[in-house]
Every structure is written in structure tokens, then in C-alpha cells.
Design a protein around this motif. Structure first.
Motif, PDB file in Angstrom:
ATOM      1  N   VAL A 294     -94.235  21.058   8.381  1.00 55.17           N
ATOM      2  CA  VAL A 294     -95.417  21.917   8.354  1.00 55.17           C
ATOM      3  C   VAL A 294     -95.456  22.682   7.031  1.00 55.17           C
ATOM      4  N   SER A 295     -96.598  22.624   6.351  1.00 54.41           N
ATOM      5  CA  SER A 295     -96.738  23.339   5.082  1.00 54.41           C
ATOM      6  C   SER A 295     -98.112  23.979   4.988  1.00 54.41           C
ATOM      7  N   LEU A 296     -98.172  25.032   4.200  1.00 51.13           N
ATOM      8  CA  LEU A 296     -99.426  25.730   3.920  1.00 51.13           C
ATOM      9  C   LEU A 296     -99.656  25.684   2.417  1.00 51.13           C
ATOM     10  N   ARG A 297    -100.882  25.405   2.037  1.00 53.27           N
ATOM     11  CA  ARG A 297    -101.282  25.431   0.642  1.00 53.27           C
ATOM     12  C   ARG A 297    -102.595  26.185   0.546  1.00 53.27           C
ATOM     13  N   GLU A 298    -102.765  26.906  -0.553  1.00 49.18           N
ATOM     14  CA  GLU A 298    -104.014  27.622  -0.733  1.00 49.18           C
ATOM     15  C   GLU A 298    -105.178  26.643  -0.607  1.00 49.18           C
ATOM     16  N   TYR A 299    -106.226  27.054   0.110  1.00 43.44           N
ATOM     17  CA  TYR A 299    -107.375  26.186   0.366  1.00 43.44           C
ATOM     18  C   TYR A 299    -108.011  25.731  -0.936  1.00 43.44           C
ATOM     19  N   SER A 300    -108.418  24.472  -0.950  1.00 44.32           N
ATOM     20  CA  SER A 300    -109.162  23.884  -2.054  1.00 44.32           C
ATOM     21  C   SER A 300    -110.349  23.129  -1.456  1.00 44.32           C
ATOM     22  N   PRO A 301    -111.488  23.111  -2.143  1.00 49.61           N
ATOM     23  CA  PRO A 301    -112.627  22.324  -1.639  1.00 49.61           C
ATOM     24  C   PRO A 301    -112.260  20.861  -1.363  1.00 49.61           C
ATOM     25  N   ALA A 302    -111.238  20.355  -2.035  1.00 46.89           N
ATOM     26  CA  ALA A 302    -110.793  18.983  -1.781  1.00 46.89           C
ATOM     27  C   ALA A 302    -110.227  18.822  -0.366  1.00 46.89           C
ATOM     28  N   ASP A 303    -109.885  19.939   0.283  1.00 44.73           N
ATOM     29  CA  ASP A 303    -109.348  19.903   1.645  1.00 44.73           C
ATOM     30  C   ASP A 303    -110.432  19.848   2.712  1.00 44.73           C
ATOM     31  N   ALA A 304    -111.684  20.085   2.334  1.00 47.22           N
ATOM     32  CA  ALA A 304    -112.759  20.283   3.310  1.00 47.22           C
ATOM     33  C   ALA A 304    -112.927  19.110   4.278  1.00 47.22           C
ATOM     34  N   GLN A 305    -112.923  17.888   3.792  1.00 50.27           N
ATOM     35  CA  GLN A 305    -113.156  16.750   4.682  1.00 50.27           C
ATOM     36  C   GLN A 305    -112.034  16.612   5.703  1.00 50.27           C
ATOM     37  N   GLY A 306    -110.793  16.690   5.257  1.00 50.87           N
ATOM     38  CA  GLY A 306    -109.668  16.594   6.184  1.00 50.87           C
ATOM     39  C   GLY A 306    -109.664  17.734   7.185  1.00 50.87           C
TER      40      GLY A 306
ATOM     41  N   PHE B 123    -112.316  19.479   8.155  1.00 55.14           N
ATOM     42  CA  PHE B 123    -113.437  19.262   9.065  1.00 55.14           C
ATOM     43  C   PHE B 123    -113.052  18.285  10.169  1.00 55.14           C
ATOM     44  N   GLU B 124    -112.412  17.192   9.793  1.00 54.88           N
ATOM     45  CA  GLU B 124    -111.997  16.196  10.782  1.00 54.88           C
ATOM     46  C   GLU B 124    -110.982  16.773  11.769  1.00 54.88           C
TER      47      GLU B 124
ATOM     48  N   PHE C 288    -105.573  29.330   3.695  1.00 51.81           N
ATOM     49  CA  PHE C 288    -104.632  28.224   3.542  1.00 51.81           C
ATOM     50  C   PHE C 288    -105.048  27.031   4.376  1.00 51.81           C
ATOM     51  N   THR C 289    -104.762  25.858   3.863  1.00 48.88           N
ATOM     52  CA  THR C 289    -104.875  24.622   4.620  1.00 48.88           C
ATOM     53  C   THR C 289    -103.481  24.324   5.149  1.00 48.88           C
ATOM     54  N   VAL C 290    -103.393  24.014   6.428  1.00 52.95           N
ATOM     55  CA  VAL C 290    -102.113  23.720   7.062  1.00 52.95           C
ATOM     56  C   VAL C 290    -102.007  22.208   7.233  1.00 52.95           C
TER      57      VAL C 290
ATOM     58  N   ALA D 150    -118.455  18.594   6.422  1.00 54.21           N
ATOM     59  CA  ALA D 150    -117.417  19.156   5.560  1.00 54.21           C
ATOM     60  C   ALA D 150    -117.996  20.070   4.487  1.00 54.21           C
ATOM     61  N   GLY D 151    -119.161  19.743   3.978  1.00 53.33           N
ATOM     62  CA  GLY D 151    -119.789  20.587   2.958  1.00 53.33           C
ATOM     63  C   GLY D 151    -120.138  21.967   3.493  1.00 53.33           C
ATOM     64  N   GLU D 152    -120.651  22.016   4.707  1.00 52.91           N
ATOM     65  CA  GLU D 152    -120.992  23.302   5.319  1.00 52.91           C
ATOM     66  C   GLU D 152    -119.726  24.105   5.630  1.00 52.91           C
ATOM     67  N   LEU D 153    -118.683  23.427   6.071  1.00 47.97           N
ATOM     68  CA  LEU D 153    -117.399  24.096   6.315  1.00 47.97           C
ATOM     69  C   LEU D 153    -116.868  24.691   5.014  1.00 47.97           C
ATOM     70  N   ASP D 154    -116.883  23.908   3.954  1.00 53.03           N
ATOM     71  CA  ASP D 154    -116.399  24.365   2.651  1.00 53.03           C
ATOM     72  C   ASP D 154    -117.208  25.568   2.157  1.00 53.03           C
ATOM     73  N   ALA D 155    -118.518  25.504   2.284  1.00 55.81           N
ATOM     74  CA  ALA D 155    -119.363  26.615   1.827  1.00 55.81           C
ATOM     75  C   ALA D 155    -119.026  27.893   2.599  1.00 55.81           C
TER      76      ALA D 155
END
Length: 181
Positions: free
Chosen positions: A17-29, A31-32, A70-72, A51-56
């Protein structure tokens, strides 16, 4: 504590398990992972359509620099998100919240591991207390917070508006910085 804090990514791991600062590149994963009605049942905002609406929505909350999101991941797979919120009017502490996980990892201990990683780092950075809250109707979340050893501060009216238009009543909890000798 000096806000915003900076935590090296290597410090935000617990096994797979890891946490990384959120990046827009994470949005699709992301969202899923969290596009399930159950994940959003107690969240006081609309369910993103894509995913675009989630990212926004995530990026809009990051704009005031009072939040770290963070994205987990489990291995390379995105399984959820969590945030640290800072309030200038209460500079000794922070809130951990906006936590959402893929239902596939519910009950597996991932949430506790994520919170323990964040708590360790926050207290190491001088945070004196951490607040957590959940909707009064979310017994599963309240039970997970209690497992961390948090003090129950009770239920009170919140400023958050539920998706059904009602004002949320939140259950508040607090963890104080451990006393070290």
C-alpha cells in the motif's frame, strides 16, 4: 508545524500500500476504483460522471493550498484517495478526510494502514492533533476511526450539505500527538 508539509513519497508506504500526491494522471484509475454508488453514499457532493469531472473536483479543492490529496495504490493499482486538510484558524492540527476506497478493499485493513502511515508522518512533522469526521449515518467509517484509538467527540451539525439537500450531522473524532519521553 509549517504548512504545507512535504512528505517524501518513500515515507508513504506500508508494504504493497502506498500513497502519492494526487496527479491528474491518476484521475482515470481513481474514477474506475471509486465509481460505485456505495462509495459515494455518505459523500456530500455529486458523483462525478467521468474521470475528467472527478479530476476537476479534486483540483478545485487543491487551489487554496490548504489541502494535500493523495492517490492510494495497492502495488500499481489505484484503489482510492485520502486528503489532509489544514485550517489556518487551528494551526496545531489537521484533518484527515475525503477518504474513498474501492469496495473491493473494504474490510481488508487498507484504510487503517493508510491512516497509520499518515498519522506517523503528521506527528513527525509536529502536528499536535488530527481530526477525523464521518457522516453520522456511516457506522462502517466510524468503526474504522475508533480502531485507530481516536477519542469520540460526538455528533454535531456540520456545514456540509448532503446530496439529498439536508445538512449533514457529522461524527467527530480526534487523535492527539503521542507523548514521547
Amino acid at each position: 508545524m509549517i504548512w504545507p508539509i512535504s512528505i517524501p513519497a518513500a515515507r508513504l508506504e506500508d508494504g504493497e500500500v502506498s500513497l502519492r500526491e494526487y496527479s491528474p494522471a491518476d484521475a482515470q484509475g481513481l474514477f474506475e476504483a471509486i465509481h460505485d454508488e456505495r462509495v459515494w453514499e455518505h459523500i456530500p457532493r455529486e458523483i462525478p460522471r467521468d474521470a475528467g469531472e472527478l479530476d476537476a473536483g479534486i483540483r478545485a479543492k487543491l487551489g487554496d493550498l490548504q489541502r494535500l490529496t493523495f492517490t492510494v495504490r495497492s502495488g500499481e493499482r489505484v484503489i482510492g484517495t485520502t486528503s489532509i486538510m489544514y485550517d489556518r484558524s487551528a494551526p496545531d492540527g489537521v484533518e484527515i478526510g475525503a477518504t474513498q476506497f474501492d469496495p473491493a478493499v473494504w474490510g481488508t485493513g487498507v484504510n487503517g494502514r493508510v491512516k497509520e502511515v499518515l498519522l506517523r508522518e503528521l506527528f513527525a512533522h509536529g502536528v499536535q492533533w488530527v481530526q477525523l469526521r464521518t457522516d453520522e449515518r456511516n457506522a462502517r467509517s466510524a468503526a474504522a476511526i475508533r480502531k485507530l484509538g481516536a477519542t469520540d467527540l460526538g455528533v454535531r451539525q456540520d456545514t456540509l450539505i448532503r446530496r439529498d439537500g439536508t445538512t449533514r450531522r457529522s461524527h467527530f473524532f480526534r487523535l492527539d500527538r503521542p507523548v514521547t519521553e
